[in-house]
Design an enzyme around this catalytic site. Structure first.
Site, mmCIF file in Angstrom:
data_model
loop_
_atom_site.group_PDB
_atom_site.id
_atom_site.type_symbol
_atom_site.label_atom_id
_atom_site.label_comp_id
_atom_site.label_asym_id
_atom_site.label_seq_id
_atom_site.Cartn_x
_atom_site.Cartn_y
_atom_site.Cartn_z
ATOM 1 N N TYR A 1 1.801 5.232 -2.556
ATOM 2 C CA TYR A 1 2.173 6.611 -2.234
ATOM 3 C C TYR A 1 3.595 6.928 -2.673
ATOM 4 O O TYR A 1 3.928 8.105 -2.894
ATOM 5 C CB TYR A 1 1.946 6.875 -0.740
ATOM 6 C CG TYR A 1 0.474 6.907 -0.456
ATOM 7 C CD1 TYR A 1 -0.273 8.048 -0.700
ATOM 8 C CD2 TYR A 1 -0.203 5.754 -0.041
ATOM 9 C CE1 TYR A 1 -1.642 8.066 -0.508
ATOM 10 C CE2 TYR A 1 -1.573 5.761 0.152
ATOM 11 C CZ TYR A 1 -2.285 6.916 -0.090
ATOM 12 O OH TYR A 1 -3.645 6.927 0.075
ATOM 13 N N ARG B 1 -11.271 -10.691 -11.603
ATOM 14 C CA ARG B 1 -9.939 -10.265 -12.032
ATOM 15 C C ARG B 1 -8.973 -11.449 -11.899
ATOM 16 O O ARG B 1 -9.355 -12.527 -11.476
ATOM 17 C CB ARG B 1 -9.452 -9.093 -11.173
ATOM 18 C CG ARG B 1 -9.322 -9.397 -9.685
ATOM 19 C CD ARG B 1 -8.825 -8.174 -8.924
ATOM 20 N NE ARG B 1 -8.903 -8.361 -7.474
ATOM 21 C CZ ARG B 1 -7.933 -8.045 -6.630
ATOM 22 N NH1 ARG B 1 -6.799 -7.556 -7.074
ATOM 23 N NH2 ARG B 1 -8.091 -8.211 -5.328
ATOM 24 N N ARG B 2 -7.730 -11.219 -12.278
ATOM 25 C CA ARG B 2 -6.650 -12.205 -12.151
ATOM 26 C C ARG B 2 -6.897 -13.477 -12.969
ATOM 27 O O ARG B 2 -6.359 -14.527 -12.653
ATOM 28 C CB ARG B 2 -6.428 -12.604 -10.685
ATOM 29 C CG ARG B 2 -5.950 -11.499 -9.752
ATOM 30 C CD ARG B 2 -5.516 -12.118 -8.444
ATOM 31 N NE ARG B 2 -5.019 -11.130 -7.499
ATOM 32 C CZ ARG B 2 -5.560 -10.903 -6.304
ATOM 33 N NH1 ARG B 2 -6.623 -11.578 -5.910
ATOM 34 N NH2 ARG B 2 -5.046 -10.001 -5.500
ATOM 35 N N HIS C 1 -10.015 0.516 -10.787
ATOM 36 C CA HIS C 1 -9.554 1.485 -9.777
ATOM 37 C C HIS C 1 -8.053 1.723 -9.897
ATOM 38 O O HIS C 1 -7.572 2.858 -9.849
ATOM 39 C CB HIS C 1 -9.889 0.964 -8.377
ATOM 40 C CG HIS C 1 -9.207 1.714 -7.278
ATOM 41 N ND1 HIS C 1 -9.600 2.973 -6.886
ATOM 42 C CD2 HIS C 1 -8.138 1.390 -6.497
ATOM 43 C CE1 HIS C 1 -8.808 3.396 -5.909
ATOM 44 N NE2 HIS C 1 -7.914 2.455 -5.657
ATOM 45 N N PHE C 2 -7.308 0.650 -10.063
ATOM 46 C CA PHE C 2 -5.851 0.745 -10.165
ATOM 47 C C PHE C 2 -5.446 1.607 -11.358
ATOM 48 O O PHE C 2 -4.510 2.414 -11.274
ATOM 49 C CB PHE C 2 -5.278 -0.666 -10.299
ATOM 50 C CG PHE C 2 -3.823 -0.775 -9.975
ATOM 51 C CD1 PHE C 2 -3.379 -0.694 -8.668
ATOM 52 C CD2 PHE C 2 -2.891 -0.961 -10.982
ATOM 53 C CE1 PHE C 2 -2.036 -0.789 -8.371
ATOM 54 C CE2 PHE C 2 -1.542 -1.071 -10.691
ATOM 55 C CZ PHE C 2 -1.116 -0.981 -9.376
ATOM 56 N N HIS C 3 -6.185 1.472 -12.459
ATOM 57 C CA HIS C 3 -5.820 2.213 -13.666
ATOM 58 C C HIS C 3 -6.183 3.692 -13.577
ATOM 59 O O HIS C 3 -5.521 4.521 -14.218
ATOM 60 C CB HIS C 3 -6.467 1.579 -14.903
ATOM 61 C CG HIS C 3 -5.746 0.364 -15.388
ATOM 62 N ND1 HIS C 3 -6.038 -0.907 -14.949
ATOM 63 C CD2 HIS C 3 -4.704 0.222 -16.258
ATOM 64 C CE1 HIS C 3 -5.224 -1.781 -15.528
ATOM 65 N NE2 HIS C 3 -4.404 -1.124 -16.328
ATOM 66 N N HIS D 1 0.806 -1.219 0.000
ATOM 67 C CA HIS D 1 0.000 0.000 0.000
ATOM 68 C C HIS D 1 0.839 1.269 0.000
ATOM 69 O O HIS D 1 0.577 2.167 -0.804
ATOM 70 C CB HIS D 1 -0.983 0.026 1.163
ATOM 71 C CG HIS D 1 -1.956 1.163 1.015
ATOM 72 N ND1 HIS D 1 -3.004 1.134 0.117
ATOM 73 C CD2 HIS D 1 -1.993 2.391 1.581
ATOM 74 C CE1 HIS D 1 -3.655 2.283 0.156
ATOM 75 N NE2 HIS D 1 -3.055 3.065 1.032
#
Length: 550
Positions: free
Chosen positions: A221, A433-434, A368-370, A217
């Site tokens: 950042y 996913r995955r 979300h990741f993209h 996580h």
């Protein structure tokens, strides 16, 4: 002006970053066509190889090399040229990171490490893949120590003074990175490598995943804070104004150090073996990160309004029209910020105890990741690229390249909007996913998910294709700025590294007392992790063997 050796070091980091970028984006293109049943891969290549390469090369390698290029150039600009020891450690860090990258990439492409970006046990890759990952981290530490050493030298020469804002933010980012990497180093060195080489028979899966997400996580950042540096320091200069608040900017980075590390369990809300109390505690700490994010949003829009009104903007939103929309350095970053609004909202959903149950193992997470990494971070890096490479090479960002840069930024935005929207909707409907297989063996109800205009693998593939074409255009611009564009040296000076003036007269000096903030961060980490991790070790299950499913 950045020194010649510093310039070379930054340029080599940029070069490796974009080599990883092109390979990673090509693997992403292949993925969307495989999921759409429009492409059959050759027998020597499978979906999970390209999925792993896509994640590792873009999320870890491209970002890391580009971040260090940016930080190296900025530290040399703000604190003066590097000394011989700093240069030595900087080059050692680059070389070790590059060797680790090459080793891990070879293992992935050769089919010996199809374990995806998160490399969850009990899936087992070749031991050399984990050695490569370890070398990547060790290399970044060497580069980090080089920059920290340069900062310490500056502080000794300027006793009692606050460092420039860019340098302060760089040190904040590196402190976060070094502390966060302790988790992945521990699991790779003491769990994965002995297990992968057969020195031990089993691995504690829960412990390995917890240590990974202790790192995983704050890694987000580590990507985001350099983008924030550009937002806080570079954007005001482009707008022709000062940093809105030096102390607010510094405090926001301190809060990211404190609240971005002890929150890894919010990625493990669906897992057994971790009590609800510890999950709840880390969810609460996760929501604390919203505070510096909102501080950043407030600061940026205040900067926009101040600049717009100085240029004659009137009325409630008249300032908005006065922003430099024809400057791609600004427009690219503004679009990146706009994407981060729904991205941040999605992050709140992902970290929520109950809502995470609905979206955890679905394409929602991929979407979300993209729109958090693939757009706010990546597009900010693109905006930086347009002036950083000319600054380092002394070449001119010509009007023709500027027009192409606008096309590239807009096409990336359109492609990401199409692809991530389809992923979000499909995820809400239940698409997993995955996995390359998402039709649930022809189940009628499942197939209905993919019938919508947006909830469609074709839409995802169209978006992915536009993204790949945009990436090719970006590579063309990068190659021109590196090798082809005309020289733009004026009186021996290269093009500008835009750093806004920052008023430090009212900034409290305790904000730069790193021992306070490192101490508080360690205390929060111990509070959040000591008991649950010790329980995983003391009451560990028999352990898992290995599985190779490809």
């Amino acid at each position: 002006m950045v020194g010649i050796q510093d310039r070379k070091l930054a340029l080599w980091n940029v070069g490796v970053a974009y080599i990883a970028f092109i390979i990673g984006t090509f693997c992403g293109l292949l993925q969307v066509f495989v999921r759409n049943d429009a492409l059959n891969l050759p027998t020597w290549l499978n979906y999970y190889q390209i999925l792993t390469a896509h994640g590792v090369l873009l999320a870890l390698i491209y970002t890391t090399f580009f971040i260090f290029a940016f930080l190296i150039a900025g530290m040399s600009k703000t604190l003066g040229g590097f000394g011989p020891k700093v240069n030595l450690f900087g080059w050692l860090g680059f070389i070790v990171t590059t060797i680790g990258t090459a080793l891990a990439t070879v293992m992935i492409i050769s089919g010996k490490a199809s374990v995806m970006y998160t490399f969850y046990a009990p899936l087992k890759a070749s031991g050399w893949f984990y050695v490569g990952l370890a070398l990547v981290i060790v290399g970044t530490w060497l580069s980090s120590f080089a920059l920290i050493g340069h900062y310490i030298v500056w502080k000794k020469r300027n006793k009692g003074q606050l460092s420039p804002l860019f340098a302060y933010m760089t040190i904040s980012t590196l402190i976060l990175w070094i502390i966060a990497c302790l988790g992945v180093v521990a699991t790779v060195v003491f769990q994965y490598i002995p297990w992968a080489f057969g020195w031990v028979d089993t691995i504690n899966v829960e412990l390995s995943r917890s240590l990974f997400w202790y790192f995983g996580h704050p890694l987000v950042y580590f990507w985001l804070l350099p983008a924030y540096i550009a937002w806080y320091v570079v954007v005001p200069k482009i707008l022709g104004t000062k940093v809105f608040s030096d102390s607010l900017a510094r405090l926001s980075f301190v809060l990211f150090i404190l609240f971005s590390i002890p929150v890894g369990f919010h990625h493990q809300l669906t897992e057994p073996g971790i009590s609800s109390f510890w999950k709840f505690l880390q969810v609460v700490l996760t929501f604390m990160v919203i505070i510096p994010s909102l501080m950043t949003a407030f600061s940026m829009f205040a900067t926009f309004e101040i600049s717009g009104r100085k240029k004659g903007g009137t009325g409630l939103f008249g300032w908005f029209k006065k922003l430099p929309w024809k400057d791609v350095r600004f427009t690219s970053i503004f679009i990146a910020m706009a994407f981060f609004i729904p991205g941040g909202a999605g992050g709140i959903i992902n970290a929520s105890f109950q809502l995470n149950e609905l979206v955890h193992n679905t394409l929602w997470i991929v979407g979300h990741f993209h729109i958090t990494v693939g757009t706010p971070v990546a597009m900010t890096f693109m905006g930086i690229t347009f002036w950083l490479i000319p600054y380092l090479t002394g070449r001119k960002f010509t009007k023709r390249l500027q027009r192409l840069a606008f096309i590239q930024v807009i096409s990336w935005s359109v492609g990401m909007l199409l692809m991530s929207t389809a992923q979000h909707i499909l995820g809400l409907l239940g698409a997993p996913r995955r996995t390359a297989y998402s039709g649930y063996n022809g189940n009628v109800n499942a197939l209905e998910w993919f019938d919508g205009i947006l909830s469609n693998h074709v839409t995802m593939a169209v978006g992915g294709t536009i993204l790949f074409l945009s990436a090719m255009l970006l590579l063309y611009i990068v190659a021109n700025l590196l090798f082809v564009a005309p020289k733009a040296q004026l009186n021996g000076e290269f093009e500008e590294f835009p750093i806004a003036e920052s008023d430090k007269s009212h900034t409290p000096k305790f904000l730069e007392n790193w021992w306070i903030w490192i101490g508080v961060a360690v205390a929060l980490i111990i509070m959040a992790y000591a008991l649950p991790l010790s329980h995983m070790i003391q009451h560990s299950p028999p352990g898992s063997g290995h599985h190779i499913t490809w």
